[in-house]
Design a protein around this motif. Structure first.
Motif, short mmCIF file in Angstrom:
data_model
loop_
_atom_site.label_atom_id
_atom_site.label_comp_id
_atom_site.label_asym_id
_atom_site.label_seq_id
_atom_site.Cartn_x
_atom_site.Cartn_y
_atom_site.Cartn_z
N ASP A 206 32.38 17.66 67.57
CA ASP A 206 33.83 16.68 67.66
C ASP A 206 34.04 15.95 69.34
OD1 ASP A 206 34.21 16.78 65.00
OD2 ASP A 206 35.57 18.04 65.01
N ASP B 49 21.66 20.31 59.50
CA ASP B 49 22.32 21.53 58.96
C ASP B 49 21.67 22.82 58.57
OD1 ASP B 49 25.21 21.59 59.81
OD2 ASP B 49 25.71 20.55 57.36
N GLN C 9 30.51 22.33 64.97
CA GLN C 9 31.18 20.93 64.41
C GLN C 9 32.44 20.77 65.43
OE1 GLN C 9 30.75 19.23 61.90
NE2 GLN C 9 31.83 17.54 63.11
N ASP C 10 33.16 21.76 66.34
CA ASP C 10 33.98 21.92 67.44
C ASP C 10 33.25 20.71 68.31
OD1 ASP C 10 36.53 21.89 65.91
OD2 ASP C 10 36.20 24.32 66.98
N ASN D 91 27.63 26.18 57.77
CA ASN D 91 28.73 26.94 58.02
C ASN D 91 29.62 27.16 59.06
OD1 ASN D 91 28.87 27.07 55.77
ND2 ASN D 91 27.38 28.84 55.71
N CYS D 92 28.47 26.59 60.61
CA CYS D 92 29.50 27.19 61.67
C CYS D 92 30.41 26.19 62.26
CB CYS D 92 28.46 27.39 62.54
SG CYS D 92 28.94 27.45 64.10
N GLY D 93 32.16 26.85 62.52
CA GLY D 93 32.31 25.80 62.53
C GLY D 93 32.82 25.53 64.66
N CYS D 94 32.50 26.30 65.12
CA CYS D 94 32.06 25.97 66.73
C CYS D 94 32.07 24.90 66.88
CB CYS D 94 31.92 27.19 67.81
SG CYS D 94 30.52 28.42 67.25
#
Length: 164
Positions: free
Chosen positions: A53, A66, A49-50, A44-47
């Motif tokens: 990317d 995950d 995933q950033d 659930n960690c957005g940073c």
């Protein structure tokens, strides 16, 4: 006999030129294959995933687990005080946290006798922590080279306020 050799050379050159024009022979060598990077993170960690990317945009082929990173961080021997939200393995090195791709490339090129690199915590302005939610904020941070005994030294410093 010389005429035949010259003719054969001319024929070979003409055919080779035709193959180049037709695209059958490459004009340049293909780009290097992406560098494999295995990552453990919270799903659930957005940073995280950033950061993934960012790494993919810089030529890394990412395999993601995950499952969180606490267990793998401990298994790999990274001291807890150097922890962050994701842990990666690349070229036999541990990469902890929001380490810029350029520093990972430098590590792989220099091949120091070390455990890997770490950016402890989650400094704003580091890759993955630099999105619109943070505006223009850029905090200074260090990328640490983690030696096999757990000690560290600065591998690279990012201090945006000092450069202005």
């Amino acid at each position: 006999m010389q005429h035949t050799t010259t003719g054969n050379r001319r024929t070979w050159l003409a055919r080779s030129a035709g193959l180049l024009v037709a695209g059958a022979l490459p004009l340049a060598t293909p780009a290097a294959a992406p560098t494999p990077l295995e990552v453990w993170k919270d799903p659930n960690c957005g940073c995280c995933q950033d950061w993934l990317d960012h790494m993919q945009a810089h030529g890394f082929a990412v395999k993601v687990h995950d499952t969180g990173n606490n267990a793998v961080r401990a298994r790999l021997g990274l001291p807890p005080q150097l922890g962050s939200c994701h842990t990666a393995l690349v070229g036999g090195y541990v990469v902890e946290g929001h380490v810029p791709a350029s520093d990972v490339r430098a590590l792989l090129q220099q091949k120091p006798k070390a455990l890997g690199l770490a950016v402890p915590g989650m400094p704003v302005g580091s890759p993955g922590m630099d999105g619109a939610a943070y505006g223009n904020r850029r905090d200074p941070y260090d990328v640490l080279l983690v030696l096999r005994d757990g000690s560290t030294r600065v591998f690279n410093s990012y201090n945006p306020k000092a450069s202005t």
